[in-house]
Write an enzyme that holds these catalytic residues in place. Structure first.
Site, PDB file in Angstrom:
ATOM      1  N   SER A 271       0.859  -1.183   0.000  1.00  0.00           N
ATOM      2  CA  SER A 271       0.000   0.000   0.000  1.00  0.00           C
ATOM      3  C   SER A 271       0.895   1.233   0.000  1.00  0.00           C
ATOM      4  CB  SER A 271      -0.858  -0.006   1.260  1.00  0.00           C
ATOM      5  OG  SER A 271      -1.439   1.262   1.459  1.00  0.00           O
TER       6      SER A 271
ATOM      7  N   TYR B  23      -1.348  -1.952  10.174  1.00  0.00           N
ATOM      8  CA  TYR B  23      -1.517  -2.236   8.740  1.00  0.00           C
ATOM      9  C   TYR B  23      -0.215  -1.992   7.974  1.00  0.00           C
ATOM     10  CZ  TYR B  23      -3.540  -1.722   3.999  1.00  0.00           C
ATOM     11  OH  TYR B  23      -3.833  -1.831   2.657  1.00  0.00           O
TER      12      TYR B  23
END
Ligand code: NAP
Length: 246
Positions: free
Chosen positions: A141, A154
């Site tokens: 990401s 995350y």
């Protein structure tokens, strides 16, 4: 771009979101596709039906990627059905937005198991079973390059995925298998919208130089390119597909 005729792709977490678009794109380029899902059997079956309409082959297979036995089963069943695996897209992931003081051990263990362990052991199965000339596309990401509060668990998992890709590049190169990471920016999916207000969504959309959220198709197009023969000289890279987010 076509050119994936005769190739067999496993796409993890392909019942919805970015990966659903990837499954459809690979199939429209000629690949046979395994649509993996964790819980959404009906949605996965709907993706299979759409692929069949495109004239390609597909099956849906359940597997919880946080369980190594499930990943092994996913590869075994794919090879039993299609005879081989040429392309692995490690897309399945969960998200957690919480300040560090609120994160529980169970939440941390779940995100680590799904995002890191899942990717790692699927790469292991690929290293064992993938045909020469194969393609692995892992998912990180753009958030690993930002400093966003509440994203610590995350981004920890996605940073690990980026390093797994790098460290495996030379191990897999001997079989002419390429391995790359795709790192989307804010992309309009259920996972992205989960737990965010409209104001937060608009703020994130405006972080892109192009001033909007990404669309799933824009990520799928890059994955299809990396899976193609045209991308045979690209390996070990992290490609941020984000409309210029900084
Ligand atoms: N959307 C964004 O803005 C964005 C930005 C950067 C990176 N990414 C990355 O892009 C990838 C796709 O994101 P997305 O937004 O498309 O996600 P999504 O819409 O939430 O879809 C996630 C998929 O992962 C599957 N999944 C979750 N846990 C699983 C497990 N244990 N085993 C197997 N499958 C599992 C889900 O399957 P079920 O439906 O069966 O539960 C679902 O198909 C992820 O790796 C994410 O981190 C997304």
């Amino acid at each position: 771009m076509a050119g994936l005729e005769g190739k067999v792709a496993i796409v993890t977490g392909a019942s919805r979101g970015i990966s659903r678009a990837i499954a459809l794109k690979l199939a429209s380029n000629g690949a046979s596709v395994v649509v993996n899902y964790a819980s959404n059997a009906d949605k996965a079956q709907a993706v299979v039906a759409e692929i069949t309409k495109l004239g390609s082959q597909a099956i849906s297979l359940p597997a919880d990627v946080s369980q190594v036995a499930d990943i092994q089963g996913l590869f075994e069943q794919t090879i039993a059905h299609f005879g081989k695996v040429d392309i692995l897209v490690n897309n399945a992931a969960v998200i957690l937005y919480k300040p560090i003081i609120e994160v529980t051990e169970a939440e941390f263990d779940k995100i680590i198991a799904t995002n890191i362990k899942g990717t790692y052991f699927a790469c292991q199965q690929a290293a064992l079973h993938m045909a020469n000339g194969g393609r692995i596309i892992n998912f990180s990401s753009t958030t690993t390059a930002l400093m966003l509060p509440t994203y610590s668990a995350y981004v920890a998992t996605k940073g690990a995925v980026e390093q797994i890709t790098r460290a495996l590049t030379k191990e897999l190169g001997a079989k002419e298998i390429t391995i790359n990471t795709v790192s989307p920016g804010p992309t309009d999916t259920e996972l992205f919208r989960q737990g965010k207000t409209e104001a937060q969504i608009n703020h994130l959309a405006q972080m892109a130089a192009l001033g909007r959220l990404g669309e799933v198709q824009e990520i799928a197009d890059v994955v299809a390119f990396l899976a193609s023969d045209e991308a045979r000289w690209i390996t070990g890279q992290n490609i941020r597909v984000n409309g210029g987010v900084a």
